[in-house]
Design a protein around this motif. Structure first.
Motif, PDB file in Angstrom:
ATOM      1  N   GLY A 294       0.788  -1.223   0.000  1.00  0.00           N
ATOM      2  CA  GLY A 294       0.000   0.000   0.000  1.00  0.00           C
ATOM      3  C   GLY A 294       0.820   1.272   0.000  1.00  0.00           C
ATOM      4  O   GLY A 294       0.434   2.273  -0.611  1.00  0.00           O
ATOM      5  N   GLY A 295       1.977   1.251   0.656  1.00  0.00           N
ATOM      6  CA  GLY A 295       2.738   2.479   0.832  1.00  0.00           C
ATOM      7  C   GLY A 295       3.829   2.751  -0.178  1.00  0.00           C
ATOM      8  O   GLY A 295       4.199   3.909  -0.401  1.00  0.00           O
TER       9      GLY A 295
ATOM     10  N   SER B 159      14.430   3.478   8.840  1.00  0.00           N
ATOM     11  CA  SER B 159      13.880   4.725   9.344  1.00  0.00           C
ATOM     12  C   SER B 159      13.509   4.481  10.812  1.00  0.00           C
ATOM     13  O   SER B 159      14.226   3.749  11.503  1.00  0.00           O
ATOM     14  N   ARG B 160      12.405   5.020  11.270  1.00  0.00           N
ATOM     15  CA  ARG B 160      12.011   4.831  12.662  1.00  0.00           C
ATOM     16  C   ARG B 160      10.496   4.874  12.771  1.00  0.00           C
ATOM     17  O   ARG B 160       9.809   5.445  11.912  1.00  0.00           O
ATOM     18  N   LEU B 161       9.977   4.257  13.812  1.00  0.00           N
ATOM     19  CA  LEU B 161       8.550   4.324  14.072  1.00  0.00           C
ATOM     20  C   LEU B 161       8.175   5.755  14.414  1.00  0.00           C
ATOM     21  O   LEU B 161       8.982   6.507  14.960  1.00  0.00           O
ATOM     22  N   VAL B 162       6.957   6.133  14.088  1.00  0.00           N
ATOM     23  CA  VAL B 162       6.487   7.501  14.335  1.00  0.00           C
ATOM     24  C   VAL B 162       5.140   7.454  15.046  1.00  0.00           C
ATOM     25  O   VAL B 162       4.511   6.393  15.163  1.00  0.00           O
TER      26      VAL B 162
ATOM     27  N   THR C   5       3.567   3.285   6.335  1.00  0.00           N
ATOM     28  CA  THR C   5       2.143   3.582   6.424  1.00  0.00           C
ATOM     29  C   THR C   5       1.923   5.069   6.659  1.00  0.00           C
ATOM     30  O   THR C   5       1.067   5.693   6.022  1.00  0.00           O
ATOM     31  N   ALA C   6       2.686   5.638   7.576  1.00  0.00           N
ATOM     32  CA  ALA C   6       2.491   7.042   7.956  1.00  0.00           C
ATOM     33  C   ALA C   6       2.653   7.992   6.777  1.00  0.00           C
ATOM     34  O   ALA C   6       1.844   8.912   6.586  1.00  0.00           O
ATOM     35  N   PHE C   7       3.692   7.782   5.967  1.00  0.00           N
ATOM     36  CA  PHE C   7       3.990   8.707   4.876  1.00  0.00           C
ATOM     37  C   PHE C   7       3.574   8.174   3.498  1.00  0.00           C
ATOM     38  O   PHE C   7       3.370   8.961   2.570  1.00  0.00           O
ATOM     39  N   GLY C   8       3.450   6.858   3.372  1.00  0.00           N
ATOM     40  CA  GLY C   8       3.086   6.275   2.081  1.00  0.00           C
ATOM     41  C   GLY C   8       1.587   6.155   1.889  1.00  0.00           C
ATOM     42  O   GLY C   8       1.118   6.062   0.750  1.00  0.00           O
TER      43      GLY C   8
ATOM     44  N   THR D 269      11.901   9.274  -1.730  1.00  0.00           N
ATOM     45  CA  THR D 269      10.919  10.338  -1.932  1.00  0.00           C
ATOM     46  C   THR D 269       9.832  10.338  -0.867  1.00  0.00           C
ATOM     47  O   THR D 269       9.394  11.399  -0.402  1.00  0.00           O
ATOM     48  N   ILE D 270       9.398   9.151  -0.464  1.00  0.00           N
ATOM     49  CA  ILE D 270       8.241   9.038   0.435  1.00  0.00           C
ATOM     50  C   ILE D 270       8.618   9.130   1.904  1.00  0.00           C
ATOM     51  O   ILE D 270       7.921   9.777   2.695  1.00  0.00           O
ATOM     52  N   ILE D 271       9.712   8.482   2.289  1.00  0.00           N
ATOM     53  CA  ILE D 271      10.095   8.437   3.704  1.00  0.00           C
ATOM     54  C   ILE D 271      11.103   9.547   3.982  1.00  0.00           C
ATOM     55  O   ILE D 271      12.214   9.511   3.457  1.00  0.00           O
ATOM     56  N   PRO D 272      10.765  10.537   4.817  1.00  0.00           N
ATOM     57  CA  PRO D 272      11.620  11.713   5.003  1.00  0.00           C
ATOM     58  C   PRO D 272      13.041  11.417   5.466  1.00  0.00           C
ATOM     59  O   PRO D 272      13.988  12.054   5.008  1.00  0.00           O
TER      60      PRO D 272
END
Length: 321
Positions: free
Chosen positions: A111-112, A170-173, A251-254, A300-303
């Motif tokens: 999905g992301g 990355s890291r959990l948000v 999930t958060a950003f995608g 691009t998607i994950i900062p």
């Protein structure tokens, strides 16, 4: 006919079983397949003789799958998907088209990240794209079984027979209700999360394991929680103001959800994912551009996406537990 683990299965019987599972009756399956109900019943009974166990509980015209039947259904879905892929590839060779690309991914990754990654292939994208979402364990099985070209999953992942092509960390948000009391510019604290309802996934061996460890080390425990099997469910619960969600960055950003705000957490909880193929497999050159497209989509998607050497997968996998 199809051969699986030394047993020969009639494809028509497998199709009858699939249809009966989908429609909940032999009659419904018969209508779908365009054959008589007695024929469907016979095919399913023949299949039960081959596998050596009942696939359905029968109560007159009503049927319901047995526990073994449900487990076998997952295997049939995998096998039939592979057979359809063979047909797609044969058609592509016949018509001199680009080959198909088959991807197995966890729901989060499908999905992301997959849509943006495939879109970046542009003219090199094959005419046929097959995406199957499944658990991480099944992603590994589809790759080793050669029913998928690529697999996308978070770690940990059984990777002994896999080759890591791209590894990103990355890291959990935290996800909170937009405009709510926790929608501020500063990182959300564990104390804030502990004082409200924690919204997150309940798999003890993945995200939840990290969350439990961090809270334990801080000497805190959430007063209430909402556990689910999907980060997207937790995100939607946060939008409703039920609490603070701790979710993966894909999930958060995608999969951005209007009405939510994404915040950093004052304690770091690493999250690592990757793109995989079967070890030793030579992928068709026409689909290898997907590797670079996937890497670009992650950036691009994950900062704060950071790439790691795929050779370090063993250490990263251990650290992700």
């Amino acid at each position: 006919m199809s051969i699986e683990n030394g047993k020969i299965f009639d494809v028509k019987a497998l199709e009858a079983f699939q249809a009966a599972m989908a429609y909940g009756s032999m009659t419904g399956a018969a209508k779908q397949l365009g054959i008589g109900q007695p024929a469907v019943t016979r095919l399913v009974k023949d299949l039960e003789k081959i596998v050596g166990f009942a696939l359905f509980h029968r109560n007159g015209p009503r049927i319901s799958p047995t526990d073994r039947g449900l487990r076998f259904y997952d295997e049939v879905q995998r096998l039939m998907s592979g057979l359809h892929q063979i047909g797609d590839r044969a058609a592509a060779i016949r018509d001199q088209r680009l080959p198909a690309i088959d991807i197995a991914a966890t729901p989060t990754m499908a999905g992301g990240l997959l849509g943006p990654a495939l879109a970046r292939m542009k003219d090199s994208l094959p005419g046929i794209v097959n995406i199957q979402s499944m658990t991480a364990e099944h992603v590994a099985r589809n790759l080793t079984g050669r029913t998928a070209d690529f697999g996308v999953s978070a770690l940990p992942l059984e990777h002994a027979a896999l080759e890591a092509l791209v590894v990103c960390r990355s890291r959990l948000v935290a996800a909170v209700e937009a405009g709510g009391p926790f929608d501020t510019d500063t990182p959300v604290t564990l104390a804030e999360i502990a004082a409200t309802r924690l919204l997150t996934v309940g798999n003890t061996y993945r995200i939840r394991r990290k969350i439990n460890r961090v809270f334990s080390e801080a000497g805190l425990s959430p007063e209430a929680e909402l556990a689910t099997n999907s980060s997207l469910n937790a995100l939607m619960a946060a939008r409703s103001g039920l609490g603070i969600a701790i979710i993966d960055p894909v999930t958060a950003f995608g999969i951005p959800v209007e009405g939510t705000a994404i915040r950093q957490i004052d304690h770091e909880m690493p999250y690592t994912w990757g793109l995989f193929s079967a070890a030793g497999r030579t992928l068709p050159g026409d689909i290898t551009p997907f590797i670079d497209s996937f890497r670009t989509a992650c950036t691009t998607i994950i900062p704060d996406c950071v790439f790691h050497d795929p050779a370090d997968i063993r250490q990263l996998d251990h650290a992700s537990i």
